[in-house]
Enzyme design. Structure first.
Site, PDB file in Angstrom:
ATOM      1  N   ASP A 127       0.800  -0.888  -0.517  1.00 25.55           N
ATOM      2  CA  ASP A 127       0.167  -0.204   0.042  1.00 25.55           C
ATOM      3  C   ASP A 127       1.107   1.126  -0.130  1.00 25.55           C
ATOM      4  O   ASP A 127       0.155   2.044  -0.443  1.00 25.55           O
ATOM      5  CB  ASP A 127      -0.888  -0.156   1.221  1.00 25.55           C
ATOM      6  CG  ASP A 127      -1.527  -1.474   1.114  1.00 25.55           C
ATOM      7  OD1 ASP A 127      -2.148  -1.400   0.123  1.00 25.55           O
ATOM      8  OD2 ASP A 127      -2.449  -1.226   2.207  1.00 25.55           O
ATOM      9  N   MET A 169      -5.961  -3.013  -4.331  1.00 24.61           N
ATOM     10  CA  MET A 169      -5.662  -2.776  -3.277  1.00 24.61           C
ATOM     11  C   MET A 169      -6.030  -1.407  -3.106  1.00 24.61           C
ATOM     12  O   MET A 169      -5.571  -0.334  -3.345  1.00 24.61           O
ATOM     13  CB  MET A 169      -5.217  -3.918  -2.789  1.00 24.61           C
ATOM     14  CG  MET A 169      -5.423  -5.458  -2.956  1.00 24.61           C
ATOM     15  SD  MET A 169      -4.353  -6.027  -1.784  1.00 24.61           S
ATOM     16  CE  MET A 169      -5.364  -8.027  -1.265  1.00 24.61           C
ATOM     17  N   ARG A 265     -18.233  -4.371 -17.072  1.00 16.53           N
ATOM     18  CA  ARG A 265     -17.979  -5.451 -15.588  1.00 16.53           C
ATOM     19  C   ARG A 265     -16.633  -4.891 -15.140  1.00 16.53           C
ATOM     20  O   ARG A 265     -15.975  -4.372 -15.131  1.00 16.53           O
ATOM     21  CB  ARG A 265     -17.263  -6.356 -17.269  1.00 16.53           C
ATOM     22  CG  ARG A 265     -18.164  -7.226 -18.113  1.00 16.53           C
ATOM     23  CD  ARG A 265     -19.205  -7.624 -17.137  1.00 16.53           C
ATOM     24  NE  ARG A 265     -20.268  -8.377 -19.041  1.00 16.53           N
ATOM     25  CZ  ARG A 265     -20.062  -9.149 -19.376  1.00 16.53           C
ATOM     26  NH1 ARG A 265     -19.008  -9.648 -19.305  1.00 16.53           N
ATOM     27  NH2 ARG A 265     -21.038  -9.374 -19.854  1.00 16.53           N
ATOM     28  N   ARG A 274      -0.697  -8.855  -4.752  1.00 20.55           N
ATOM     29  CA  ARG A 274       0.823  -9.933  -4.300  1.00 20.55           C
ATOM     30  C   ARG A 274       1.815 -10.554  -4.086  1.00 20.55           C
ATOM     31  O   ARG A 274       3.047 -11.074  -3.333  1.00 20.55           O
ATOM     32  CB  ARG A 274      -0.387  -9.826  -2.869  1.00 20.55           C
ATOM     33  CG  ARG A 274      -0.890  -9.423  -1.792  1.00 20.55           C
ATOM     34  CD  ARG A 274      -1.151  -9.794  -0.651  1.00 20.55           C
ATOM     35  NE  ARG A 274      -1.861  -8.944   0.708  1.00 20.55           N
ATOM     36  CZ  ARG A 274      -1.431  -7.699   1.393  1.00 20.55           C
ATOM     37  NH1 ARG A 274      -0.537  -7.692   1.606  1.00 20.55           N
ATOM     38  NH2 ARG A 274      -2.641  -7.148   1.999  1.00 20.55           N
TER      39      ARG A 274
END
EC number: 2.7.1.90
Length: 341
Positions: A127, A169, A265, A274
C-alpha cells in the site's frame, strides 16, 4: 550473537529478499546465528522457529511470498503475550529481533521495544502508506501487476465497447490506484482520500463512450462515494481491528450499467497484486533494507526502522514509522486530473 527474523501481516513480493540479505550479512560478516520465526508474531509467542543458514536462502531472491510464512497475530491481544515472547527469546538464546512488516507489525515492534525487547523494523506494504519512508518494497510490484492488468483490459473493453471497473488494493491509501491508473491510461481514478461524485463519474464515462473509447475506471477498495460508506467483504475484524474491504468495484459497475445503458463489468485484482516474482526495484530495495537492518542490530540501535529517504537508507524511530498514515496528497491529484474524463 543470535538474531531472530520474522515477517508479519500481509505478504508481498520482496520479503524473501530481506530475509536473504539478513542471513547472508549476519552470517558472512558478523558470524551470527540467524533464527527464522514462523507465522509472524505467532512464532515468538509459541516458539515455532527454524535455523536459517546460507543454503536456506540461496535461491529465494526471486520468490514471492515469504519462506517464514506470515499471520496477523497481535501478541498484545493474547493474555500474557509479552511475557511469552520474552520467555521464548530467552529459551532460544535470541538477543535481538528483525521484524519485517507494515503498520501493524511495526506497531507491535515499537511496543515490544518499550517493553524491553531489542527490535529493528523493516517496512513492508504494497500500500506504500508508511509515512516515515518514501517507498516500501512490494509497492512497485503491485503497481506493475495492476498496470499490466489494465493494459490487457483496454483491449477487451474496446473490442466489446464496454466499461471496465478495476478494483485494486490499498485500504485507506490510494497509491496503487493512482500509480497504476496513470500508468495504464485509466479514464477515471478513484481513491480513499477524496470521496467521489457518482454523477461526475457517470459524466466522465459517457464522454469516453461519445468519443468512441471504452472507459477504464480504476477504484481503490477503500474509495467512498459521496454520502456512502465503505464496501465490506465482512464486518468481522482481525486482531488489529481491521475489517475486510471490497465490493466497491462491483457496485460501481452496476451503477454505470444502469445509468448509461452500456455494458459494464467489474474486475477485482485482489491478491494477485501480492503474489509472484518481485520487480528488480523491489528486490534491490528489500535487499538494501535487510543489509541496513543488520547494521542497526550490530550497532545495538534498537527501536528503529530502516527507511528510504531520497536514494539513501536511513534509520527512523519506530514511533515515527507508525505515527501517521501516508496518503496521496492533494498536489498529486492536481497533476493527474488533466488525464481524467
Amino acid at each position: 550473537m543470535r538474531v531472530g527474523v520474522l515477517t508479519g501481516g500481509g505478504d508481498c513480493p520482496g520479503l524473501n529478499a530481506v530475509i536473504r540479505a539478513v542471513v547472508r550479512k549476519g552470517i558472512e560478516v558478523h558470524g551470527w546465528d540467524i533464527v527464522g520465526f514462523r507465522n509472524g508474531w505467532q512464532g515468538p509467542l509459541t516458539g515455532e522457529s527454524r535455523p536459517l543458514g546460507l543454503d536456506d536462502v540461496e535461491d529465494i531472491l526471486t520468490r514471492g511470498g515469504t519462506i517464514l510464512r506470515s499471520s496477523r497475530t497481535n501478541p498484545y491481544k493474547v493474555e500474557g503475550g509479552v511475557d511469552k515472547i520474552k520467555s521464548v527469546l530467552a529459551d532460544q538464546g535470541v538477543d535481538a529481533l528483525i521484524a519485517i512488516g507494515g503498520e501493524d507489525t511495526l506497531g507491535v515492534a515499537k511496543r515490544l521495544t518499550d517493553d524491553g525487547v531489542g527490535v529493528v523494523g523493516v517496512p513492508k506494504t504494497i500500500d506504500n502508506d508508511l509515512g516515515a519512508t518514501d517507498y516500501t518494497f512490494g509497492f512497485d510490484t503491485a503497481v506493475s501487476i495492476a498496470t499490466e492488468a489494465i493494459d490487457r483490459l483496454h483491449t477487451t473493453a474496446e473490442s466489446h465497447h464496454r466499461a471496465l471497473v478495476v478494483e485494486v488494493m490499498g485500504r485507506h491509501a490510494g497509491w496503487i490506484a493512482l500509480h497504476s491508473g496513470l500508468a495504464g491510461g485509466a479514464s477515471v481514478i478513484l481513491t480513499p482520500e477524496r470521496r467521489f461524485s457518482l454523477d461526475e463519474v457517470i459524466s466522465w464515462v459517457e464522454s469516453r463512450f461519445e468519443k468512441e473509447y471504452a472507459p477504464i475506471i480504476v477504484v481503490a477498495e477503500g474509495a467512498l462515494p459521496e454520502g456512502g460508506t465503505e464496501s465490506l467483504v465482512s464486518g468481522e475484524k482481525d486482531a488489529f481491528g481491521h475489517v475486510r474491504l471490497g465490493g466497491i468495484g462491483t457496485w460501481l459497475a452496476e451503477e454505470i450499467a444502469q445509468r448509461t445503458g452500456k455494458e459494464s463489468r467489474a474486475v477485482v485484482l485482489g491478491h494477485v497484486q501480492r503474489g509472484g516474482t518481485p520487480t528488480a526495484y523491489d528486490r534491490v530495495l528489500a535487499t538494501r533494507f535487510g543489509l541496513q537492518a543488520v547494521d542497526a542490530v550490530a550497532d545495538g540501535d534498537f527501536g528503529v526502522m530502516v527507511a528510504l529517504k531520497g536514494t539513501d537508507i536511513v534509520r527512523v524511530k519506530l514511533s515515527e514509522a507508525t505515527a501517521e498514515l501516508k496518503t496521496v496528497p492533494t498536489e498529486r491529484y492536481k497533476e493527474a486530473e488533466v488525464f481524467f474524463g
